[in-house]
Write an enzyme that holds these catalytic residues in place. Structure first.
Site, PDB file in Angstrom:
ATOM      1  N   VAL A   1       2.047 -12.057   5.598  1.00 23.16           N
ATOM      2  CA  VAL A   1       3.450 -11.749   5.810  1.00 23.16           C
ATOM      3  C   VAL A   1       3.967 -12.277   7.052  1.00 23.16           C
ATOM      4  CG1 VAL A   1       5.332  -9.892   6.092  1.00 23.16           C
ATOM      5  CG2 VAL A   1       3.399  -9.621   4.307  1.00 23.16           C
TER       6      VAL A   1
ATOM      7  N   ASP B   1      -0.678 -12.672  17.553  1.00 20.90           N
ATOM      8  CA  ASP B   1      -1.898 -11.924  16.784  1.00 20.90           C
ATOM      9  C   ASP B   1      -3.018 -11.639  17.748  1.00 20.90           C
ATOM     10  OD1 ASP B   1      -2.565 -11.797  13.582  1.00 20.90           O
ATOM     11  OD2 ASP B   1      -4.197 -11.463  14.802  1.00 20.90           O
TER      12      ASP B   1
ATOM     13  N   LYS C   1      -7.467 -16.833  15.289  1.00 18.75           N
ATOM     14  CA  LYS C   1      -6.635 -17.211  14.442  1.00 18.75           C
ATOM     15  C   LYS C   1      -5.557 -17.999  15.217  1.00 18.75           C
ATOM     16  CE  LYS C   1      -5.378 -14.226  10.889  1.00 18.75           C
ATOM     17  NZ  LYS C   1      -4.557 -13.199  10.208  1.00 18.75           N
TER      18      LYS C   1
ATOM     19  N   ARG D   1       5.757 -12.418  -2.777  1.00 18.57           N
ATOM     20  CA  ARG D   1       4.447 -12.239  -3.745  1.00 18.57           C
ATOM     21  C   ARG D   1       3.484 -13.217  -3.277  1.00 18.57           C
ATOM     22  NH1 ARG D   1       7.081 -14.555  -8.810  1.00 18.57           N
ATOM     23  NH2 ARG D   1       8.110 -15.343  -7.185  1.00 18.57           N
TER      24      ARG D   1
ATOM     25  N   ASN E   1       7.109  -1.180  -5.568  1.00 18.68           N
ATOM     26  CA  ASN E   1       5.668  -1.634  -5.899  1.00 18.68           C
ATOM     27  C   ASN E   1       5.407  -0.572  -6.797  1.00 18.68           C
ATOM     28  OD1 ASN E   1       5.718  -3.892  -4.379  1.00 18.68           O
ATOM     29  ND2 ASN E   1       4.333  -3.357  -3.025  1.00 18.68           N
TER      30      ASN E   1
ATOM     31  N   LEU F   1       4.980  -7.555 -17.795  1.00 21.30           N
ATOM     32  CA  LEU F   1       4.572  -7.050 -19.050  1.00 21.30           C
ATOM     33  C   LEU F   1       3.331  -8.005 -19.653  1.00 21.30           C
ATOM     34  CD1 LEU F   1       7.781  -5.908 -20.907  1.00 21.30           C
ATOM     35  CD2 LEU F   1       6.193  -4.380 -19.796  1.00 21.30           C
TER      36      LEU F   1
ATOM     37  N   CYS G   1      -1.590  -4.856  -2.065  1.00 14.80           N
ATOM     38  CA  CYS G   1      -0.352  -4.192  -2.212  1.00 14.80           C
ATOM     39  C   CYS G   1      -0.384  -2.969  -3.002  1.00 14.80           C
ATOM     40  CB  CYS G   1       0.678  -5.035  -2.048  1.00 14.80           C
ATOM     41  SG  CYS G   1       1.004  -5.899  -0.454  1.00 14.80           S
TER      42      CYS G   1
ATOM     43  N   LYS H   1      -5.061 -12.983  -7.802  1.00 17.12           N
ATOM     44  CA  LYS H   1      -4.318 -13.517  -8.977  1.00 17.12           C
ATOM     45  C   LYS H   1      -4.120 -14.846  -8.555  1.00 17.12           C
ATOM     46  CE  LYS H   1      -0.073 -13.012  -6.262  1.00 17.12           C
ATOM     47  NZ  LYS H   1       1.447 -12.492  -6.487  1.00 17.12           N
TER      48      LYS H   1
ATOM     49  N   ARG I   1      -8.846  -9.548  -1.432  1.00 18.65           N
ATOM     50  CA  ARG I   1      -8.734  -8.170  -0.958  1.00 18.65           C
ATOM     51  C   ARG I   1      -8.423  -7.361  -2.190  1.00 18.65           C
ATOM     52  NH1 ARG I   1      -4.473  -8.090   4.015  1.00 18.65           N
ATOM     53  NH2 ARG I   1      -3.685  -9.767   2.713  1.00 18.65           N
TER      54      ARG I   1
HETATM   55  P1  NAD Z   1      -2.883  -9.434   7.032  1.00 21.76           P
HETATM   56  O1  NAD Z   1      -4.031  -8.505   7.108  1.00 21.76           O
HETATM   57  O2  NAD Z   1      -2.761 -10.696   6.330  1.00 21.76           O
HETATM   58  O3  NAD Z   1      -2.278  -9.698   8.435  1.00 21.76           O
HETATM   59  C1  NAD Z   1      -1.988  -8.818   9.547  1.00 21.76           C
HETATM   60  C2  NAD Z   1      -2.344  -9.422  10.919  1.00 21.76           C
HETATM   61  O4  NAD Z   1      -2.033  -8.571  12.039  1.00 21.76           O
HETATM   62  C3  NAD Z   1      -3.924  -9.877  11.033  1.00 21.76           C
HETATM   63  O5  NAD Z   1      -3.438 -11.181  11.339  1.00 21.76           O
HETATM   64  C4  NAD Z   1      -4.397  -9.098  12.125  1.00 21.76           C
HETATM   65  O6  NAD Z   1      -5.133  -9.611  13.187  1.00 21.76           O
HETATM   66  C5  NAD Z   1      -3.035  -8.685  12.914  1.00 21.76           C
HETATM   67  N1  NAD Z   1      -2.841  -7.420  13.768  1.00 21.76           N
HETATM   68  C6  NAD Z   1      -3.419  -6.242  13.713  1.00 21.76           C
HETATM   69  N2  NAD Z   1      -3.204  -5.665  14.641  1.00 21.76           N
HETATM   70  C7  NAD Z   1      -2.498  -6.325  15.647  1.00 21.76           C
HETATM   71  C8  NAD Z   1      -2.293  -6.093  17.020  1.00 21.76           C
HETATM   72  N3  NAD Z   1      -2.219  -4.980  17.579  1.00 21.76           N
HETATM   73  N4  NAD Z   1      -1.271  -7.221  17.574  1.00 21.76           N
HETATM   74  C9  NAD Z   1      -1.329  -8.467  16.875  1.00 21.76           C
HETATM   75  N5  NAD Z   1      -1.794  -8.810  15.662  1.00 21.76           N
HETATM   76  C10 NAD Z   1      -2.216  -7.622  15.010  1.00 21.76           C
HETATM   77  O7  NAD Z   1      -1.769  -8.447   6.340  1.00 21.76           O
HETATM   78  P2  NAD Z   1      -0.307  -8.689   5.437  1.00 21.76           P
HETATM   79  O8  NAD Z   1      -0.949  -8.859   4.030  1.00 21.76           O
HETATM   80  O9  NAD Z   1       0.238  -9.752   6.254  1.00 21.76           O
HETATM   81  O10 NAD Z   1       0.457  -7.445   5.511  1.00 21.76           O
HETATM   82  C11 NAD Z   1       0.960  -6.910   6.647  1.00 21.76           C
HETATM   83  C12 NAD Z   1       1.756  -5.887   5.959  1.00 21.76           C
HETATM   84  O11 NAD Z   1       2.840  -6.334   5.301  1.00 21.76           O
HETATM   85  C13 NAD Z   1       1.099  -4.540   5.489  1.00 21.76           C
HETATM   86  O12 NAD Z   1       1.853  -3.366   5.750  1.00 21.76           O
HETATM   87  C14 NAD Z   1       1.424  -4.863   3.986  1.00 21.76           C
HETATM   88  O13 NAD Z   1       1.242  -3.871   3.084  1.00 21.76           O
HETATM   89  C15 NAD Z   1       2.615  -5.573   3.822  1.00 21.76           C
HETATM   90  N6  NAD Z   1       3.216  -6.574   2.800  1.00 21.76           N
HETATM   91  C16 NAD Z   1       2.078  -7.431   2.387  1.00 21.76           C
HETATM   92  C17 NAD Z   1       2.513  -8.218   1.500  1.00 21.76           C
HETATM   93  C18 NAD Z   1       1.363  -9.083   0.873  1.00 21.76           C
HETATM   94  O14 NAD Z   1       1.581  -9.763  -0.076  1.00 21.76           O
HETATM   95  N7  NAD Z   1       0.300  -9.431   1.756  1.00 21.76           N
HETATM   96  C19 NAD Z   1       3.719  -8.095   0.757  1.00 21.76           C
HETATM   97  C20 NAD Z   1       4.716  -7.334   1.236  1.00 21.76           C
HETATM   98  C21 NAD Z   1       4.328  -6.561   2.294  1.00 21.76           C
END
Ligand code: NAD
Length: 431
Positions: A11, A30, A35, A154, A208, A250, A260, A320, A327
């Site tokens: 995200v 990050d 990374k 997505r 969701n 569907l 998610c 997908k 994950r």
């Molecule tokens: P991710 O694991 O891909 O990325 C999260 C990042 O945050 C990682 O790189 C991690 O190192 C970093 N991080 C953790 N603690 C930190 C800190 N203290 N300081 C700085 N960086 C830190 O996760 P994601 O898939 O991007 O999801 C993030 C959020 O968005 C979640 O709540 C998820 O539910 C939501 N979300 C995800 C999606 C999706 O499709 N992946 C879609 C909508 C919402």
């Protein structure tokens, strides 16, 4: 606008790249120093169509940069987005420790007014907790606003979804914060839903869970189709042409997964429980999803009888199409179940091989570089992810090199008439 995004994952990175693309100055932070080093050196830690070019272009323009220092990000920007993980705990509740930690970090280095925007998916009322935490830990006596701005992208289509959102949800009661948020999103030309924080947070979990419900619904219908001889695709087309229902989500399959849907569904059930409402409907959605994988594995064991000593080819490992994300991938779950039954696997995925190597056990799996080589010596081939290129599989060659020509299609990707005409036993979902 000067924007900082804390958390540079699926995200955070895509959001940062898209915000910089429309002209904002973005710093992605990050805590994973490796990374950040990779990104600073021009690398990309995830696969997402179009992302690499987008990042390169905006880094070159000077509008997108990366740092491991939250203090630097907070100091240099007016709006701070939080996009850190909110993983599930064992009891289905959400682990909010990442959010709480970042809230304290921001508070500790804030010296002027900031808009703090939660983009992570969080339970309703989390914004209130973030606000309390920042107030408690803020050293300087400065003003701030907390906003909820849930993300609906997505994976696999993230750049397109962020550049062309169906809607943007902004939860805030502060005019000052709303004005900043409007400036950020104005270039995207999307409808904006301004609401309160609690409603914004709830919109994400409700959306969701609804989508997961749609998938489980059609999977339950698929079970009825199998028992009655109807075809779930015909039924889905017939249902989906009703505007009130719609055809998307569907598609019968071996069930939903990813980082998610399963997590957000459990979270919403738990949130509802905590608020005194037993959301039985959503518990059933979970149950159908779990049974869908059981039913699929049963089809394989019913057909092959004993899996011990058999070789099974698996096409697809990502949760997908169009992503390298494994994950909570149903494909990985399936692989583990087949391995547990004693099968040896030959597997292939266009993008998720490296990530799958980290989660599948050594010794029971051979990672094959070409999808057309997967079927060599196999007692069956399984389609586990709906990558469109699997439709181009050389079926004639596959049949020649397989020990027995059986295909289990967990995504209803192949054309039954064609596959059967070529002499395969073909088993799919609900048809
Ligand atoms: P991710 O694991 O891909 O990325 C999260 C990042 O945050 C990682 O790189 C991690 O190192 C970093 N991080 C953790 N603690 C930190 C800190 N203290 N300081 C700085 N960086 C830190 O996760 P994601 O898939 O991007 O999801 C993030 C959020 O968005 C979640 O709540 C998820 O539910 C939501 N979300 C995800 C999606 C999706 O499709 N992946 C879609 C909508 C919402």
């Amino acid at each position: 606008m000067k924007i900082t995004i804390i958390g540079t994952g699926y995200v955070g990175l895509v959001t940062g790249a898209c915000f910089s693309e429309v002209g904002h100055n973005v710093i992605c932070v990050d805590c994973d120093a490796q990374k950040i080093e990779l990104l600073q050196g021009g690398g990309i830690p995830i696969y997402e169509p179009g992302l690499e070019e987008l990042v390169a272009r905006n880094v070159a323009s000077g509008r997108l940069s990366f740092t491991a220092s939250t203090a630097e990000g907070v100091e240099k920007s007016d709006v701070i987005f939080i996009a850190v993980p909110t993983p599930p705990l064992d009891d289905g509740a959400v682990d909010l420790s990442f959010i709480e930690f970042v809230a304290r970090e921001i508070a500790a280095c804030m010296t002027s007014y900031k808009v703090i925007v939660d983009k992570s998916t969080v339970p309703v009322k989390t914004g209130e907790k973030v606000e309390e935490t920042i107030k408690r830990y803020c050293k300087a006596d400065c003003e701030f606003d907390v906003v909820s701005n849930p993300e609906f992208l997505r994976e696999g289509f993230a750049v397109d979804d962020l550049m062309n959102p169906d809607r943007v949800v902004i939860g805030s009661t502060s005019d000052r914060a709303n004005e900043a948020m409007q400036k950020i999103y104005q270039p995207f030309n999307a409808p904006i839903v301004f609401t309160d924080i609690n409603s914004a947070e709830l919109i994400k979990h409700a959306a969701n869970s609804f989508l997961a419900m749609k998938i489980s619904y059609i999977n339950a219908v698929a079970a009825i189709c199998e028992a009655s001889g109807a075809n779930v695709e015909e039924v889905a087309n017939g249902i989906g042409m009703d505007d009130r229902i719609g055809r998307r989500f569907l598609n019968a399959s071996l069930g939903f997964g990813g980082s998610c849907f399963p997590k957000d569904l459990s979270a919403f059930i738990r949130i509802s429980d905590d608020l005194g409402y037993d959301f039985g409907l959503l518990k059933e959605v979970q149950k159908i999803n779990a049974s869908q994988m059981d039913r699929f594995v049963k089809k394989i064991t019913d057909t092959l009888w004993v899996l011990k000593g058999k070789t099974i080819g698996v096409l697809g490992l990502a949760f997908k199409q169009n992503t390298d994300d494994v994950r909570m991938s149903p494909a990985i779950d399936l692989c583990n179940r087949l391995i547990k039954e004693g099968a040896f696997l030959r597997v292939y995925d266009p993008k998720a091989m490296d990530k799958a190597k980290m989660v599948l056990p050594d010794g029971d799996v051979l990672f094959v570089d070409d999808m057309n080589e997967v079927s060599i010596g196999c007692d069956a081939l399984v389609v586990a992810t709906e990558w469109p290129e699997f439709k181009q599989l050389d079926l004639v060659k596959s049949k020649e090199v397989m020990t027995v020509p059986i295909i289990f299609d967990g995504r209803n990707l192949l054309d039954p008439a064609l596959v059967e005409k070529l002499g395969f036993t073909y088993i799919s979902i609900g048809r």
